[in-house]
Scaffold this motif. Structure first.
Motif, mmCIF file in Angstrom:
data_model
loop_
_atom_site.group_PDB
_atom_site.id
_atom_site.type_symbol
_atom_site.label_atom_id
_atom_site.label_comp_id
_atom_site.label_asym_id
_atom_site.label_seq_id
_atom_site.Cartn_x
_atom_site.Cartn_y
_atom_site.Cartn_z
ATOM 1 N N ILE A 1 0.836 -1.221 0.000
ATOM 2 C CA ILE A 1 0.000 0.000 0.000
ATOM 3 C C ILE A 1 0.859 1.255 0.000
ATOM 4 O O ILE A 1 0.509 2.257 -0.611
ATOM 5 N N CYS A 2 1.984 1.230 0.704
ATOM 6 C CA CYS A 2 2.770 2.460 0.858
ATOM 7 C C CYS A 2 4.266 2.192 0.703
ATOM 8 O O CYS A 2 4.810 1.313 1.376
ATOM 9 N N GLY A 3 4.906 2.970 -0.172
ATOM 10 C CA GLY A 3 6.323 2.751 -0.468
ATOM 11 C C GLY A 3 7.266 3.622 0.344
ATOM 12 O O GLY A 3 8.480 3.624 0.087
ATOM 13 N N SER A 4 6.756 4.379 1.337
ATOM 14 C CA SER A 4 7.645 5.274 2.095
ATOM 15 C C SER A 4 8.711 4.478 2.831
ATOM 16 O O SER A 4 8.428 3.404 3.391
ATOM 17 N N ALA A 5 9.913 5.050 2.894
ATOM 18 C CA ALA A 5 11.040 4.337 3.520
ATOM 19 C C ALA A 5 10.766 4.028 4.987
ATOM 20 O O ALA A 5 11.197 2.992 5.499
ATOM 21 N N THR B 1 12.312 10.987 9.395
ATOM 22 C CA THR B 1 12.619 9.832 8.537
ATOM 23 C C THR B 1 13.828 10.131 7.648
ATOM 24 O O THR B 1 14.225 11.287 7.465
ATOM 25 N N GLU B 2 14.363 9.069 7.044
ATOM 26 C CA GLU B 2 15.515 9.258 6.148
ATOM 27 C C GLU B 2 15.132 10.002 4.878
ATOM 28 O O GLU B 2 15.991 10.462 4.131
ATOM 29 N N PRO C 1 7.902 10.860 0.235
ATOM 30 C CA PRO C 1 7.447 10.176 -0.968
ATOM 31 C C PRO C 1 6.469 9.043 -0.635
ATOM 32 O O PRO C 1 6.631 8.364 0.378
ATOM 33 N N TYR C 2 5.474 8.897 -1.474
ATOM 34 C CA TYR C 2 4.434 7.852 -1.381
ATOM 35 C C TYR C 2 3.329 8.168 -0.372
ATOM 36 O O TYR C 2 2.463 7.350 -0.125
#
Ligand code: HEM
Length: 505
Positions: free
Chosen positions: A79-83, A123-124, A326-327
């Motif tokens: 569902i979510c590509g966030s790091a 977050t990174e 992102p994402y």
């Protein structure tokens, strides 16, 4: 900067480092003569003191906060590509600020009010802020109503008092607010502490995965401490006895290593499912059915570190729904879209142009943006000699293209003329969920229907009869019994003479 605080016996100095052996001395002519302008220490001290206060937040001014961590417990990379979510067990440092909404910075923590639940994740991929409340919905869906609404919850321009007429005048003119007013006047409107309440995104957000698929989501943080609320009378008592009770509770719990935590879930919906809803997916006054859109667990948020300095780390923290990674994107919810502007705007005023350089607001992620330069209180080195535009001559930077973000290629398509629009809905839809709250939820919790009617009545009893009548009418559209119970108690608390019932505003 050296603060001298690490030394066992710190020396007091002026702001410029001049040692002052006796800090209470002032330079004067003779023993009792006039003071001297050359006394930099005195002027330094008084002038700085004169400027200690900054504007408090225009809303959510009273609050408390702590640091902690978010841990991924379940895989949601579909569902979510966030790091931040990419590996089970991954931990990310976080800062949370809880708050009440309408009161000033010294107002009681026990006030009947929604509670803010704002989280900053370092977050990174940069700072991610979830600027949430403890209620799953909100008072409005037209953002331009926000300043009107907030004014009715704050002080009357003439009397400088909270004003029940303004308060209920607003609600009875804006039917979409009734659901949130019912949550507010249930005992959930007076949570016992910040630890014993949930947090909700409220808005619909858009998350996407690395395959380019996107989804509507809502986030829920459910308290592991269990829900605990005050009754109206308990809240009134504690507000008088200890206006800072929730601030104190949070600090002491963490100091005593009783770290509060929340299990984090989301609900997910496709665009096709959204089109089948009986209301708009962008209508912030509605909840998503848990049966149709079940909660999916993915993390745990734990608070385990008190701030060292309240002003530096909590008063100066700047949250915004536009601080994202992102994402994770905002949806087209117009209230959310307006918030994307409003927070950084108020922070440029409240904290200054370079509010992002204040340590608590600095991303841990490496940042580089050649045109964010100068301005008052530039304290980060200002990128030194690096070019202040995208240069191909000196120190050229290799710019990554957007393709590494892999944003949804398949977004919603919008079209239509640019028109003024006031979001009114036909029929009963604004009352359906309010009614379900009263009939299906509060009915199952001991005395909660009664508490709701009572909590509304003691407030409405202070309004003019003409406003009281409008309140009875509004709640009759939710449930006749609720309206009758409110009316009976209001008329008992504020009996009317004959001429009052026709009194005009
Ligand atoms: C048009 C609608 C809204 C506007 C214009 C608005 C505006 C603001 C502003 C100007 C602040 C002060 C920020 C600061 O000084 O740093 C604030 C704080 C806050 N708002 Fe909103 N708001 C809106 C709706 C909402 C909604 C729907 C939620 C929750 C879902 C929310 C949650 C919060 C929270 C938690 C804070 C406190 C943040 C902190 O602890 O620093 N607001 N809002």
């Amino acid at each position: 900067m050296s603060s001298n605080n690490d030394n066992e016996n710190p020396t007091v100095t002026t702001s410029q480092g001049y040692p002052i052996p006796s800090p209470f001395e002032t330079q004067r002519v003779g023993e009792h003569g006039p003071l001297l302008l050359q006394d930099f220490n005195l002027i330094d001290s008084l002038a700085h003191f004169d400027r200690e206060r900054i504007p408090e937040r225009v809303v959510h001014a009273k609050g408390a906060g702590a640091f902690g961590e978010f841990e991924v417990t379940d895989d949601i990379t579909d569902i979510c590509g966030s790091a931040i979510f990419d590996t089970i067990g991954k931990k990310t440092r976080a800062l949370v600020r809880f708050s009440t909404v309408g009161g000033e910075s010294g107002s009681p923590d026990a006030a009947r009010d929604p509670r803010g639940f704002a989280i900053k994740f370092y977050t990174e991929e940069g700072n991610l802020d979830w600027v949430y409340n403890n209620t799953p919905i909100f008072f409005l869906r037209d953002p331009i109503k926000f300043p009107h609404f907030i004014h009715t919850q704050k002080r009357n321009p003439q009397t400088h008092l909270k004003d029940p007429n303004m308060f209920w005048d607003y609600m009875t003119q804006n039917q979409e607010a009734i659901h949130q007013f019912m949550i507010l006047f249930s005992d959930r409107g007076t949570p016992a502490t910040f630890r014993h309440m949930h947090g909700f995104s409220g808005h619909t957000y858009k998350w996407s995965n690395k395959q380019g698929e996107w989804f509507y989501v809502q986030v829920h943080l459910l308290t592991d401490q269990g829900i605990k609320n005050f009754t109206n009378e308990e809240a009134g008592k504690i507000a008088g006895e200890n206006p800072d009770h929730a601030t104190e509770d949070l600090f002491n719990a963490i100091a005593n290593k009783e770290y509060p935590s929340w299990t984090v879930y989301f609900q997910v919906m496709t665009e096709a499912q959204a089109k089948e809803l009986p209301f708009s997916v962008f209508d912030l006054t509605k909840v998503w059915s848990h049966k149709d859109f079940p909660l999916r667990r993915f993390g745990k948020l734990t608070l385990n570190e008190n701030p060292q300095n309240y002003f530096a780390e909590i008063e100066q923290v700047a949250f915004s729904p536009s601080h994202t990674v992102p994402y994770q994107e905002p949806s087209a919810d117009p209230v959310l879209q307006s918030r994307l502007f409003s927070y950084p705007d108020t922070q440029r005023y409240r904290l200054g142009t370079n509010y992002a350089q204040i340590p608590v607001n600095c991303p841990y992620a490496k940042t580089f943006n050649p045109i964010l330069r100068d301005g008052a209180m530039t304290v980060n080195g200002n990128y030194g000699a690096a070019p202040n535009y995208i240069s191909t001559i000196e120190n050229p930077v290799e710019y990554k293209t957007q393709s590494n973000f892999n944003y949804q290629s398949n977004q919603e398509k919008w079209q239509g003329p640019a028109l003024p629009f006031h979001w009114k809905v036909e029929g009963d839809i604004d009352y359906v969920q309010a009614r379900a709250l009263y009939r299906d939820v509060l009915s199952k919790q001991p005395d909660q229907q009664k508490h709701l009617a009572h909590n509304i009545s003691v407030h409405v009893a202070n309004a003019l009869p003409v406003i009281q009548d409008r309140v009875f009418e509004a709640f009759a559209k939710v449930d006749q019994q609720l309206s009758d119970d409110i009316k009976a108690e209001v008329l008992q608390l504020s009996p009317r003479s004959k001429d009052q019932s026709t009194q005009k505003l």
